[in-house]
Design a protein around this motif. Structure first.
Motif, short mmCIF file in Angstrom:
data_model
loop_
_atom_site.label_atom_id
_atom_site.label_comp_id
_atom_site.label_asym_id
_atom_site.label_seq_id
_atom_site.Cartn_x
_atom_site.Cartn_y
_atom_site.Cartn_z
N ARG B 66 1.30 -0.89 0.28
CA ARG B 66 0.02 -0.14 0.31
C ARG B 66 0.91 0.73 -0.05
N ALA B 69 1.83 1.82 -3.12
CA ALA B 69 1.69 1.87 -4.46
C ALA B 69 0.79 3.88 -3.72
N GLY B 70 0.97 4.06 -2.73
CA GLY B 70 0.74 5.42 -2.30
C GLY B 70 -0.38 5.73 -1.95
N LEU B 71 -1.14 4.41 -1.66
CA LEU B 71 -1.95 4.85 -0.80
C LEU B 71 -2.17 4.91 0.55
N VAL B 87 -3.16 -1.53 -9.89
CA VAL B 87 -2.22 -2.11 -8.57
C VAL B 87 -3.85 -3.30 -8.76
N PHE B 89 -6.07 -5.83 -6.93
CA PHE B 89 -5.87 -6.16 -4.94
C PHE B 89 -6.66 -7.55 -4.90
N GLU B 91 -9.75 -8.58 -3.44
CA GLU B 91 -10.46 -8.78 -3.94
C GLU B 91 -11.12 -8.25 -5.41
N ARG B 93 -12.24 -5.67 -6.92
CA ARG B 93 -12.86 -4.09 -6.22
C ARG B 93 -13.77 -3.86 -8.36
N GLY B 107 -10.30 6.01 -15.87
CA GLY B 107 -9.26 7.00 -15.92
C GLY B 107 -8.56 6.69 -17.61
N ARG B 149 -7.70 -4.20 -16.45
CA ARG B 149 -7.25 -2.52 -15.74
C ARG B 149 -6.37 -2.53 -15.57
N ARG B 153 -3.01 0.29 -18.78
CA ARG B 153 -2.02 1.05 -18.42
C ARG B 153 -0.79 1.26 -18.44
#
Lengths: 278, 254
Positions: B66, B69-71, B87, B89, B91, B93, B107, B149, B153
């Motif tokens: 995390r 990831a910058g979270l 990322v 995850f 789940e 998501r 995005g 997803r 990117r």
């Protein structure tokens, strides 16, 4: 051996299909059965009126109400009254919805907004809506404004409360996804927060429409020179129970109509929900 | 970027001297109140390197991911990621009110996001499901959409947070092949956080064990892929890693 393998599957399928058809027929029968009691009531009502057990001053006969409806549609009285009342409801609803949703978004998206908006809304919510009528008359007179304002106020609270809790109920894990995908603040609101709050906001919409009609009926009873409420009050002066009942039926029909519209909207907007009946 | 600091492990130096780094972490600490979860983590990941991070639950694996990831912000130390990060995850998501294709394209800042999303979906074998709602997908399909997803990117660093742990054993095998396939084609640096020793050994160039808030052990796996879990080198490594994780070697050698 091969038959013992194939037979369970064919057995399993057969009863399923056999059950499907009677199930459909049973549902139709059930729908028809639900009509029996209301229709029987209408018949009894009509017979009682015909036999003179119900005087016209107490309650007009269904057939009398129906013919009055035709007359009032023909001379434009009913359609004019409906147009006036619907315009009031629509104006009040639009104002109240804009305020309720706008404040919910402001309160939902930031702590600052929450502290600024939520305590006030919770306080105002405790005020009895119809208890405000005397104040509204003093403030706004007896024209259109107090009626529209009463509807708007009634609409704003259910929409505010539900939209606010919908926004706060959005899954924080999806907010992290938005962060990882670099959606930015506006992208988070547009793609995650607002669509996520929509199911709850639609519940609020249904509640607020119910309140909107109720507020309108009350407001129109008190002082009106046009609209359905005026039509009903006027009819009372002349002991026209047929017109009074007709007005009530129209109110009910309008309420059912807007509720059906919201349900249609829910169906369209929430198709993504698993198992949502399309 | 500073050159090798004192206290850097020999293996990390080796990663330095090879290809340029995509991740450089020095002395990273993370505290939640009184509890120290990361206590001076050093980590380098080279461009295109596949690193697996093992650890018992609560060892801080996900905390480290995390932070990358910058979270979450670290409490102390240095952390730099040179390039773009994506990322996947545990789940999947997926955003439930967006169709699968729109989820992949969400995005995305390219001229034709829809076409890019379709290409990514084709790569993970989900061409047919682009128009489906996420809640109608199976667990494996949803996780593949989540991978698409992330990959669409074209990240320099792909962070995988136990993405296969909720899948059934058969689906997991398919997903391992898919991840290797995608990695070989796009060559992002990968940090795979997992608690599955076999998964780490089958996929990664380098396997790290996080314990006591720091990287406690490091093994290189220099075998060609696809690897077989019965390979004698892997059997030995498995026993060593399981011992590091506090599992008796009986299980590892069995």
């Amino acid at each position: 051996m091969s038959t013992s393998v194939s037979s369970p599957s064919s057995l399993a399928r057969a009863p399923g299909r056999a059950r499907a058809v009677p199930g459909f027929a049973r549902r139709r029968r059930a729908a028809l059965a639900r009509l029996v009691a209301p229709l029987a009531l209408l018949v009894v009502w009509q017979l009682a009126s015909g036999a003179g057990l119900l005087s016209e001053r107490q309650l007009a006969a269904p057939t009398a109400i129906a013919s009055t409806a035709l007359d009032l549609i023909r001379d434009g009285t009913l359609t004019d009254a409906i147009a006036v009342s619907v315009r009031r409801a629509a104006a009040g609803f639009a104002l109240g919805a804009a305020a309720g949703i706008g404040l919910a978004v402001a309160a939902g998206l930031s702590r600052l907004g929450e502290h600024a908006v939520d305590p006030l809304m919770q306080m105002l919510r405790a005020l009895p809506l119809f208890g405000l009528i005397p104040l509204f008359i003093l403030w706004f007179g007896i024209g259109e404004t107090p009626k529209v304002a009463l509807v708007a106020l009634g609409v704003a609270f259910p929409l505010y409360l539900n939209t606010f809790s919908g926004i706060r109920g959005v899954d924080g894990k999806l907010a992290e996804v938005a962060e990882v995908l670099r959606l930015g603040r506006w992208g988070l609101v547009r793609h995650i927060v607002l669509p996520g709050a929509l199911p709850q906001a639609l519940v609020g919409l249904r509640q607020s429409l119910g309140v909107a009609w109720l507020a309108l009926i009350v407001a129109e009873q008190i002082n009106a020179s046009s609209g359905l409420g005026f039509m009903i009050n006027n009819a009372r002066e002349f002991l026209r129970t047929d017109v009074v009942v007709l007005g009530l039926v129209v109110y009910a029909a309008l309420g059912l109509l807007t509720d059906a519209l919201v349900r249609l909207l829910e169906r369209r907007a929430l198709t993504w929900r698993k198992g949502f009946p399309v | 970027m500073a050159q090798g600091l004192p206290g850097v492990t020999a293996e990390a130096e080796r990663a330095d001297t090879g290809r340029p780094r995509v991740v450089r972490v020095r002395g990273l600490t993370k505290r939640f109140g009184e509890r120290t979860v990361l206590d001076g983590v050093d980590l380098d990941i080279a461009r295109g390197e596949f690193v697996a991070l093992l650890g018992r639950s609560g060892s801080g694996k996900s905390t480290l991911l995390r932070a990358l990831a910058g979270l979450d912000d670290a409490t102390g130390g240095e952390l730099s990621v040179d390039g773009t990060v994506a990322v996947a995850f545990q789940e999947p998501r997926l955003v439930p009110w967006k169709r699968v294709r729109a989820n992949v394209a969400l995005g995305l800042r390219v001229p034709d996001p829809r076409a890019a999303a379709d290409k990514a979906l084709a790569e993970v074998g989900l061409t047919e499901r682009g128009g489906a709602w996420p809640l109608t997908l199976s667990g494996g399909e949803a996780q593949r959409a989540s991978l698409a997803r992330a990959l669409v990117r074209e990240p320099d660093l792909l962070l995988l947070d136990e993405p296969f742990s909720a899948l059934d054993a058969l689906t997991r095998i398919t997903m391992h092949r898919l991840v290797l396939d995608l990695w070989e084609r796009h060559r992002p640096g990968i940090l795979l956080v997992t608690h599955d020793v076999d998964e780490a050994l089958l996929l990664a160039d380098r396997v790290l064990v996080l314990d006591g808030g720091r990287i406690a052990h490091e093994s290189r796996v220099d075998l060609d892929r696809p690897r077989h879990r019965d390979h004698p080198d892997l059997t030995a490594l498995r026993a060593a890693l399981l011992a590091q994780l506090g599992v008796t070697t009986d299980e590892g050698t069995a």
